[in-house]
Enzyme design. Sequence first.
Site, PDB file in Angstrom:
ATOM      1  N   HIS A 131    -154.487  98.386  67.363  1.00 44.58           N
ATOM      2  CA  HIS A 131    -154.787  97.222  66.517  1.00 44.58           C
ATOM      3  C   HIS A 131    -155.566  97.645  65.263  1.00 44.58           C
ATOM      4  CE1 HIS A 131    -153.577  94.560  69.748  1.00 44.58           C
ATOM      5  NE2 HIS A 131    -154.612  94.812  70.515  1.00 44.58           N
ATOM      6  N   ARG A 285    -148.749  84.233  79.448  1.00 50.14           N
ATOM      7  CA  ARG A 285    -149.261  82.878  79.631  1.00 50.14           C
ATOM      8  C   ARG A 285    -148.128  81.872  79.439  1.00 50.14           C
ATOM      9  NH1 ARG A 285    -151.663  78.581  76.704  1.00 50.14           N
ATOM     10  NH2 ARG A 285    -150.930  79.569  74.789  1.00 50.14           N
TER      11      ARG A 285
HETATM   12  P1  A3P Z   1    -149.440  82.887  74.711  1.00 47.56           P
HETATM   13  O1  A3P Z   1    -150.869  83.026  75.141  1.00 47.56           O
HETATM   14  O2  A3P Z   1    -149.274  81.980  73.543  1.00 47.56           O
HETATM   15  O3  A3P Z   1    -148.536  82.528  75.840  1.00 47.56           O
HETATM   16  P2  A3P Z   1    -150.332  90.173  73.204  1.00 47.56           P
HETATM   17  O4  A3P Z   1    -149.259  90.786  74.031  1.00 47.56           O
HETATM   18  O5  A3P Z   1    -150.402  90.688  71.803  1.00 47.56           O
HETATM   19  O6  A3P Z   1    -151.647  90.193  73.909  1.00 47.56           O
HETATM   20  O7  A3P Z   1    -149.917  88.638  72.997  1.00 47.56           O
HETATM   21  C1  A3P Z   1    -149.960  87.759  74.099  1.00 47.56           C
HETATM   22  C2  A3P Z   1    -149.011  86.614  73.850  1.00 47.56           C
HETATM   23  O8  A3P Z   1    -147.659  87.056  73.974  1.00 47.56           O
HETATM   24  C3  A3P Z   1    -149.193  85.535  74.899  1.00 47.56           C
HETATM   25  O9  A3P Z   1    -148.937  84.316  74.208  1.00 47.56           O
HETATM   26  C4  A3P Z   1    -148.127  85.888  75.900  1.00 47.56           C
HETATM   27  O10 A3P Z   1    -147.756  84.834  76.745  1.00 47.56           O
HETATM   28  C5  A3P Z   1    -146.992  86.304  74.990  1.00 47.56           C
HETATM   29  N1  A3P Z   1    -145.991  87.159  75.625  1.00 47.56           N
HETATM   30  C6  A3P Z   1    -146.180  88.127  76.549  1.00 47.56           C
HETATM   31  N2  A3P Z   1    -145.023  88.692  76.897  1.00 47.56           N
HETATM   32  C7  A3P Z   1    -144.047  88.074  76.174  1.00 47.56           C
HETATM   33  C8  A3P Z   1    -142.618  88.214  76.118  1.00 47.56           C
HETATM   34  N3  A3P Z   1    -141.983  89.106  76.860  1.00 47.56           N
HETATM   35  N4  A3P Z   1    -141.959  87.413  75.261  1.00 47.56           N
HETATM   36  C9  A3P Z   1    -142.601  86.499  74.505  1.00 47.56           C
HETATM   37  N5  A3P Z   1    -143.942  86.313  74.525  1.00 47.56           N
HETATM   38  C10 A3P Z   1    -144.667  87.097  75.354  1.00 47.56           C
END
Ligand code: A3P
Length: 316
Positions: A131, A285
């Site tokens: 990041h 989530r």
């Molecule tokens: P939400 O909290 O809005 O559901 P990161 O991976 O950067 O930590 O981001 C997390 C976000 O990506 C979360 O969003 C999560 O649910 C979503 N996410 C995780 N896996 C995913 C996938 N395979 N496709 C789409 N969104 C995904």
Amino acid sequence: SIQKVERSYQRYREIISTLPKEKGWIAEDMCLYEGFWYQPMHGLAGVMFAQEHFQARPDDVFLISTPKSGTTWLKAIIFGIMKRTCYTNSTHPLLTTNPHDCVPFFEFELFKEPPVADVDNLPSPRIFATHIPYSSLPKPILDSGCKIVYVCRDPKDVLISMWYFLAKVRSMELPPLSLEEAVDLFSRGIFGFGPFWDNVQGYWKASLECPKRIFFITYEEMKRDTFVKVKRLAEFLGQPFSMEEERERVVEEIIELCSFGKLRNLEVNKNGSRNPDFKNDAFFRKGEVGDWRNHLTPQMVERLDQITNEKLPSIF
Ligand code: A3P
């Protein structure tokens, strides 16, 4: 040598103790380093170590993101694209391994004290995630010309996603962080590897200057146009899908393997836990665009949109 590494981290701790601090999202104060906010116990020393020691290779691939912007998803997609000839459908590592264990973070894993892996001896092509803001990237990454995929997301959804994530992983003894407090911290830029908008701006500008080196994409574009974007990503990464692969529906298979519904229902991601403090299900989530509508008040939206319109007028 081990002593040298220990001395480096000792030095980072000393520097960190002198940095400006503010109350953060969890118990730990956040501190300001090179214009960006960090949780000192979660990655800052690793960033410093990477800045001093990381040796890049021209064929390294970096997934860089703002937190909660689709990092887990893009890790899976990039891994799926780049390793597609290495595994059969039934033996694919993504079926049994959380994406964060397929593509490690610089700051949370590889260079966290003590560094866990011999990064210099990993076979090419290496795939890393981070990041770190553009202006703080270890210089060799830019000098080597390696490829960078940058993903970001509507800041309103990033904020909601982080708020839920921290509610899940934070220690039970802490009082909860209200959404009002979260909006205030986020708007003031106090957010891991933020200000969010500055992190995006750095990569946005760089991607306009060097589109061959930096592939800039949003979570929303990925959701809207997954098939086309995955093909573009493969081209950018130098591994375009052949006609034959397209006919055999390899693109669709990768998309399906990496989809929210598929990944979140795998045993490793439902009940596994790669982190001592929480289960892997915290990474999955809702996976939707626009969940902020269910949480933010019009005043909160206005405050956030105003900053976005000012700093990133053409992206969201
Ligand atoms: P939400 O909290 O809005 O559901 P990161 O991976 O950067 O930590 O981001 C997390 C976000 O990506 C979360 O969003 C999560 O649910 C979503 N996410 C995780 N896996 C995913 C996938 N395979 N496709 C789409 N969104 C995904």
